[in-house]
Scaffold this active site. Structure first.
Site, PDB file in Angstrom:
ATOM      1  N   SER A  38       0.867  -1.291  -0.207  1.00  0.00           N
ATOM      2  CA  SER A  38       0.164  -0.080   0.138  1.00  0.00           C
ATOM      3  C   SER A  38       1.048   1.212  -0.129  1.00  0.00           C
ATOM      4  O   SER A  38       1.869   1.151   0.415  1.00  0.00           O
ATOM      5  CB  SER A  38      -0.650  -0.396   1.130  1.00  0.00           C
ATOM      6  OG  SER A  38      -1.664   0.824   1.035  1.00  0.00           O
ATOM      7  N   TYR A  88      -1.422  -0.877  10.512  1.00  0.00           N
ATOM      8  CA  TYR A  88      -1.902  -0.712   9.072  1.00  0.00           C
ATOM      9  C   TYR A  88      -0.775  -0.807   8.849  1.00  0.00           C
ATOM     10  O   TYR A  88       0.247  -1.435   7.575  1.00  0.00           O
ATOM     11  CB  TYR A  88      -3.004  -0.184   8.528  1.00  0.00           C
ATOM     12  CG  TYR A  88      -3.569  -0.403   7.255  1.00  0.00           C
ATOM     13  CD1 TYR A  88      -3.586  -1.804   6.613  1.00  0.00           C
ATOM     14  CD2 TYR A  88      -2.576   0.465   6.500  1.00  0.00           C
ATOM     15  CE1 TYR A  88      -4.437  -2.153   5.280  1.00  0.00           C
ATOM     16  CE2 TYR A  88      -3.341   0.319   4.331  1.00  0.00           C
ATOM     17  CZ  TYR A  88      -3.984  -1.125   4.530  1.00  0.00           C
ATOM     18  OH  TYR A  88      -3.910  -1.431   3.288  1.00  0.00           O
TER      19      TYR A  88
HETATM   20  P1  NDP Z   1     -11.736  -5.150  -0.392  1.00  0.00           P
HETATM   21  O1  NDP Z   1     -12.214  -5.163   1.352  1.00  0.00           O
HETATM   22  O2  NDP Z   1     -12.353  -4.825  -0.724  1.00  0.00           O
HETATM   23  O3  NDP Z   1     -11.898  -6.987  -0.069  1.00  0.00           O
HETATM   24  C1  NDP Z   1     -11.064  -6.606   0.513  1.00  0.00           C
HETATM   25  C2  NDP Z   1     -10.523  -8.970  -0.014  1.00  0.00           C
HETATM   26  O4  NDP Z   1      -9.993  -9.075   1.344  1.00  0.00           O
HETATM   27  C3  NDP Z   1     -12.425  -9.300   0.359  1.00  0.00           C
HETATM   28  O5  NDP Z   1     -11.977 -10.224  -0.427  1.00  0.00           O
HETATM   29  C4  NDP Z   1     -11.915 -10.386   1.372  1.00  0.00           C
HETATM   30  O6  NDP Z   1     -13.161 -11.185   1.457  1.00  0.00           O
HETATM   31  C5  NDP Z   1     -10.300 -11.000   1.195  1.00  0.00           C
HETATM   32  N1  NDP Z   1      -9.835 -10.817   2.688  1.00  0.00           N
HETATM   33  C6  NDP Z   1     -10.324 -10.315   3.879  1.00  0.00           C
HETATM   34  N2  NDP Z   1      -9.918 -11.089   4.921  1.00  0.00           N
HETATM   35  C7  NDP Z   1     -10.008 -12.445   4.623  1.00  0.00           C
HETATM   36  C8  NDP Z   1      -9.762 -13.878   5.122  1.00  0.00           C
HETATM   37  N3  NDP Z   1      -8.639 -13.167   6.713  1.00  0.00           N
HETATM   38  N4  NDP Z   1      -9.012 -14.860   4.788  1.00  0.00           N
HETATM   39  C9  NDP Z   1      -9.291 -14.047   2.973  1.00  0.00           C
HETATM   40  N5  NDP Z   1      -9.771 -13.198   2.196  1.00  0.00           N
HETATM   41  C10 NDP Z   1     -10.212 -12.112   3.245  1.00  0.00           C
HETATM   42  O7  NDP Z   1     -10.746  -4.251  -0.301  1.00  0.00           O
HETATM   43  P2  NDP Z   1      -9.636  -4.380  -1.598  1.00  0.00           P
HETATM   44  O8  NDP Z   1      -9.991  -4.904  -2.334  1.00  0.00           O
HETATM   45  O9  NDP Z   1      -9.245  -3.024  -1.303  1.00  0.00           O
HETATM   46  O10 NDP Z   1      -8.650  -4.880  -0.637  1.00  0.00           O
HETATM   47  C11 NDP Z   1      -7.612  -6.064  -1.578  1.00  0.00           C
HETATM   48  C12 NDP Z   1      -6.409  -5.249  -0.549  1.00  0.00           C
HETATM   49  O11 NDP Z   1      -5.560  -3.980  -1.340  1.00  0.00           O
HETATM   50  C13 NDP Z   1      -6.371  -5.357   0.829  1.00  0.00           C
HETATM   51  O12 NDP Z   1      -4.447  -6.052   0.381  1.00  0.00           O
HETATM   52  C14 NDP Z   1      -5.712  -3.693   0.763  1.00  0.00           C
HETATM   53  O13 NDP Z   1      -4.766  -3.705   2.003  1.00  0.00           O
HETATM   54  C15 NDP Z   1      -5.035  -3.484   0.050  1.00  0.00           C
HETATM   55  N6  NDP Z   1      -5.175  -1.925  -0.453  1.00  0.00           N
HETATM   56  C16 NDP Z   1      -6.276  -0.964  -0.884  1.00  0.00           C
HETATM   57  C17 NDP Z   1      -6.524   0.091  -1.695  1.00  0.00           C
HETATM   58  C18 NDP Z   1      -7.769   0.311  -1.727  1.00  0.00           C
HETATM   59  O14 NDP Z   1      -6.990   1.614  -1.822  1.00  0.00           O
HETATM   60  N7  NDP Z   1      -8.558  -0.480  -1.616  1.00  0.00           N
HETATM   61  C19 NDP Z   1      -4.926   0.638  -1.101  1.00  0.00           C
HETATM   62  C20 NDP Z   1      -4.178   0.417  -0.687  1.00  0.00           C
HETATM   63  C21 NDP Z   1      -4.021  -1.654  -0.558  1.00  0.00           C
HETATM   64  P3  NDP Z   1     -14.213 -11.873   2.244  1.00  0.00           P
HETATM   65  O15 NDP Z   1     -13.880 -11.155   3.391  1.00  0.00           O
HETATM   66  O16 NDP Z   1     -14.660 -12.808   1.500  1.00  0.00           O
HETATM   67  O17 NDP Z   1     -12.810 -13.412   3.228  1.00  0.00           O
END
Ligand code: NDP
Length: 244
Positions: A142, A155
Site C-alpha cells: 500500500s 496497518y
Molecule cells: P476489499 O475489502 O474490497 O477486499 C478485501 C478482500 O480481502 C475481500 O475479498 C475479503 O474477502 C478478503 N479477505 C479479508 N480477510 C480475509 C481472510 N482472512 N481470508 C481470506 N480473504 C480475506 O478491499 P480491497 O480490494 O481494497 O483490498 C485488497 C488489498 O488491497 C488489501 O490487501 C488492501 O490492504 C490493499 N490496498 C487497498 C487500497 C484501497 O484503496 N482500496 C489501497 C492500498 C492497499 P472475504 O471477506 O470474503 O474473506
C-alpha cells in the site's frame, strides 16, 4: 498471445474490490483463475460468471489466516489446471485507528491477515514454483507501506512488513526463476473502509477516498502489466496513486 493467456493464477481476496476486478480482467485475457476468500458464495458466483463467459475459474472458500486453507487453494489450482504460474497475495483488511484507543483485537487481525496471510500464501506457492522452476509471486502492500498517517500505525506496520518480506523473497528465489512483485496502491474505491470501527476515522477516510479514489480496474491493469513481461524481466515494485 499477451503473456497472460494460459497462465494459472491464484488470487486471494477475490470476493470484492481489487481481487474481484483482477480476476475478471485476467480471465478475460485468457488466464485460468483460482479464487479464494472467506465469502464462498461471492467467489462461486464470480467463478460461474467467468466460466459462463468462456473463461476458466474455480472458487475455493479460503481464510488466509489458516495455513492449510491457502495451501488447499494453491493445491486445487495445480490439480485443476496442472500448474501455478502466479499467486496474487491480495487479501487484506484495514481497520484503522489510533494506537491509544487500544483496539488490540484489530491489531491482531491485521497482523494475521495482512502479514501472516501473505507468508502462508508464499509457503503454499513456493514448493510448486521451485519444482516447476518458474513462477511469480505478487504481494499487495500500500502507499501506507511507504508512509504512516493518522490511525495507520498497525496497518502501515503490516504493509511495510509486506515490502520487507517481499524483498527478502526476491533475493532468495532468483535461482528458481521465480519473479516477485510488490504492488502498493493508493486510494481505490472498494469495500476496504467499511470495516473501520472508529466512526471519526471511517468518515475521514471515506470522504477522502470518495473524492479522489480510482476504480479497481487501475490495479487489475497493473497486475496484468507485471505478469505480461517476457521471462527475463522481473517487475519488482509498483506504486501508484490517483492523479487527483
Ligand atoms: P476489499 O475489502 O474490497 O477486499 C478485501 C478482500 O480481502 C475481500 O475479498 C475479503 O474477502 C478478503 N479477505 C479479508 N480477510 C480475509 C481472510 N482472512 N481470508 C481470506 N480473504 C480475506 O478491499 P480491497 O480490494 O481494497 O483490498 C485488497 C488489498 O488491497 C488489501 O490487501 C488492501 O490492504 C490493499 N490496498 C487497498 C487500497 C484501497 O484503496 N482500496 C489501497 C492500498 C492497499 P472475504 O471477506 O470474503 O474473506
Amino acid at each position: 498471445m499477451n503473456n497472460v493467456e494460459g497462465k494459472v493464477i491464484v488470487i486471494t481476496g477475490a470476493s470484492s474490490g481489487l481481487g474481484q476486478e483482477t480476476a475478471r480482467h485476467l480471465a478475460a485475457m485468457g488466464a485460468a483463475v483460482a479464487l479464494g476468500a472467506r465469502r464462498g458464495e461471492r467467489i462461486e458466483a464470480l467463478a460461474e460468471e467467468i466460466n459462463g463467459n468462456g473463461g476458466r475459474a474455480i472458487a475455493i472458500t479460503t481464510d488466509v489466516t489458516k495455513r492449510e486453507q491457502i495451501q488447499n487453494l494453491v493445491d486445487a489450482a495445480v490439480e485443476q489446471f496442472g500448474r501455478v504460474d502466479v499467486v496474487l497475495n491480495n487479501a487484506g483488511i484495514m481497520p484503522l485507528s489510533p494506537l491509544e484507543r487500544l483496539n488490540v483485537d484489530e491489531w491482531d487481525q491485521m497482523i494475521d491477515v495482512n502479514l501472516k496471510g501473505v507468508l502462508y500464501g508464499i509457503a503454499a506457492a513456493l514448493p510448486h514454483m521451485k519444482e516447476q522452476k518458474s513462477g511469480h509471486i505478487i504481494n499487495v502492500s500500500s502507499v501506507a507501506g511507504h508512509l504512516v498517517f493518522h490511525g495507520s500505525a498497525v496497518y502501515s506496520a503490516t504493509k511495510f512488513g509486506v515490502r520487507a518480506l517481499s524483498e527478502g523473497l526476491r533475493q532468495e528465489v532468483k535461482p528458481y526463476n521465480i519473479c516477485t512483485t510488490i504492488i502498493s496502491p493508493g486510494a481505490v474505491k472498494t469495500e476496504l473502509l467499511e470495516h473501520i470501527s472508529e466512526a471519526d476515522i471511517k468518515e475521514a477516510n471515506q470522504s477522502y477516498v470518495g473524492q479522489v479514489g480510482v476504480t479497481p480496474d487501475a490495479f487489475a491493469r497493473l497486475v496484468a502489466f507485471a505478469i505480461s513481461q517476457p521471462a527475463d524481466v522481473d517487475i519488482n515494485e509498483i506504486l501508484f496513486r490517483p492523479t487527483a
